[in-house]
Design a protein around this motif. Sequence first.
Motif, PDB file in Angstrom:
ATOM      1  N   PRO A   1       1.117 -14.721  -0.369  1.00 15.70           N
ATOM      2  CA  PRO A   1       1.922 -13.547  -0.715  1.00 15.70           C
ATOM      3  C   PRO A   1       2.270 -12.654   0.476  1.00 15.70           C
ATOM      4  N   ASP A   2       1.375 -12.561   1.466  1.00 16.19           N
ATOM      5  CA  ASP A   2       1.655 -11.736   2.649  1.00 16.19           C
ATOM      6  C   ASP A   2       2.861 -12.245   3.433  1.00 16.19           C
ATOM      7  N   ARG A   3       3.210 -13.497   3.225  1.00 12.82           N
ATOM      8  CA  ARG A   3       4.364 -14.108   3.904  1.00 12.82           C
ATOM      9  C   ARG A   3       5.488 -14.428   2.917  1.00 12.82           C
ATOM     10  N   ASN A   4       5.413 -13.813   1.734  1.00 13.25           N
ATOM     11  CA  ASN A   4       6.426 -14.035   0.688  1.00 13.25           C
ATOM     12  C   ASN A   4       6.606 -15.524   0.387  1.00 13.25           C
ATOM     13  N   ARG A   5       5.505 -16.193   0.190  1.00  9.09           N
ATOM     14  CA  ARG A   5       5.534 -17.628  -0.145  1.00  9.09           C
ATOM     15  C   ARG A   5       4.712 -17.816  -1.420  1.00  9.09           C
ATOM     16  N   TYR A   6       5.418 -18.120  -2.502  1.00  2.00           N
ATOM     17  CA  TYR A   6       4.796 -18.247  -3.815  1.00  2.00           C
ATOM     18  C   TYR A   6       5.018 -19.670  -4.330  1.00  2.00           C
ATOM     19  N   ALA A   7       3.922 -20.337  -4.639  1.00  2.00           N
ATOM     20  CA  ALA A   7       3.974 -21.730  -5.080  1.00  2.00           C
ATOM     21  C   ALA A   7       3.920 -21.809  -6.608  1.00  2.00           C
ATOM     22  N   PHE A   8       4.703 -22.708  -7.149  1.00  2.00           N
ATOM     23  CA  PHE A   8       4.731 -22.929  -8.585  1.00  2.00           C
ATOM     24  C   PHE A   8       4.732 -24.428  -8.859  1.00  2.00           C
TER      25      PHE A   8
ATOM     26  N   THR B   1       4.710 -34.043 -13.050  1.00  2.00           N
ATOM     27  CA  THR B   1       4.491 -32.710 -12.508  1.00  2.00           C
ATOM     28  C   THR B   1       5.019 -32.661 -11.084  1.00  2.00           C
ATOM     29  N   SER B   2       5.687 -31.581 -10.759  1.00  2.00           N
ATOM     30  CA  SER B   2       6.219 -31.363  -9.419  1.00  2.00           C
ATOM     31  C   SER B   2       6.046 -29.882  -9.092  1.00  2.00           C
ATOM     32  N   GLY B   3       6.661 -29.431  -8.017  1.00  2.00           N
ATOM     33  CA  GLY B   3       6.498 -28.039  -7.644  1.00  2.00           C
ATOM     34  C   GLY B   3       7.610 -27.531  -6.762  1.00  2.00           C
ATOM     35  N   THR B   4       7.592 -26.222  -6.584  1.00  2.00           N
ATOM     36  CA  THR B   4       8.565 -25.573  -5.712  1.00  2.00           C
ATOM     37  C   THR B   4       7.960 -24.289  -5.165  1.00  2.00           C
ATOM     38  N   PHE B   5       8.601 -23.754  -4.149  1.00  2.00           N
ATOM     39  CA  PHE B   5       8.188 -22.479  -3.555  1.00  2.00           C
ATOM     40  C   PHE B   5       9.323 -21.473  -3.705  1.00  2.00           C
ATOM     41  N   LEU B   6       8.959 -20.230  -3.925  1.00  2.00           N
ATOM     42  CA  LEU B   6       9.910 -19.126  -3.911  1.00  2.00           C
ATOM     43  C   LEU B   6       9.451 -18.114  -2.881  1.00  2.00           C
ATOM     44  N   ASP B   7      10.389 -17.276  -2.425  1.00  2.00           N
ATOM     45  CA  ASP B   7      10.014 -16.191  -1.521  1.00  2.00           C
ATOM     46  C   ASP B   7       9.952 -14.856  -2.263  1.00  2.00           C
ATOM     47  N   THR B   8       9.974 -14.928  -3.592  1.00  2.00           N
ATOM     48  CA  THR B   8       9.787 -13.752  -4.445  1.00  2.00           C
ATOM     49  C   THR B   8       8.751 -14.096  -5.515  1.00  2.00           C
TER      50      THR B   8
END
Length: 129
Positions: free
Chosen positions: A26-33, A87-94
């Motif tokens: 989160p400190d680098r605006n990197r959120y994994a889903f 199942t897969s994943g992605t990253f958001l910056d929010t």
Amino acid sequence: MVTYEDNPYFIRVEVESVYVEEESVPDRNRYAFAYTVTIRNEGAIAAKLLTRHWIISNANGEVQEVHGEGVVGEQPHLGPGECFQYTSGTFLDTEFGSMRGSYQMLADDGVHFDAEIPVFSLSVPHTFH
């Protein structure tokens, strides 16, 4: 509810998403889903998933589109009543956003059609949006 009686090329797509805290920064605006997709052939004709098209939006309204062959390295062929799950994943910056899209399918009778992936949210727990 739409069934194969209404549409012989009916693929139902359901998605569940979760926030992956251990892969997020989160400190680098990197959120994994991570998201788990269930693809179910509710039509009367078998079909193969050829390609995918994802539209990924973050909380700032920025949109990324992803196109590719198959899903997780596979092009599943689904007979009537069969399902495929991955199942897969992605990253958001929010902290939140959404995904939607479609799978491009080829039915055994030669008909090409799209299976819609309904919009689903990606959200860090306890965030307001």
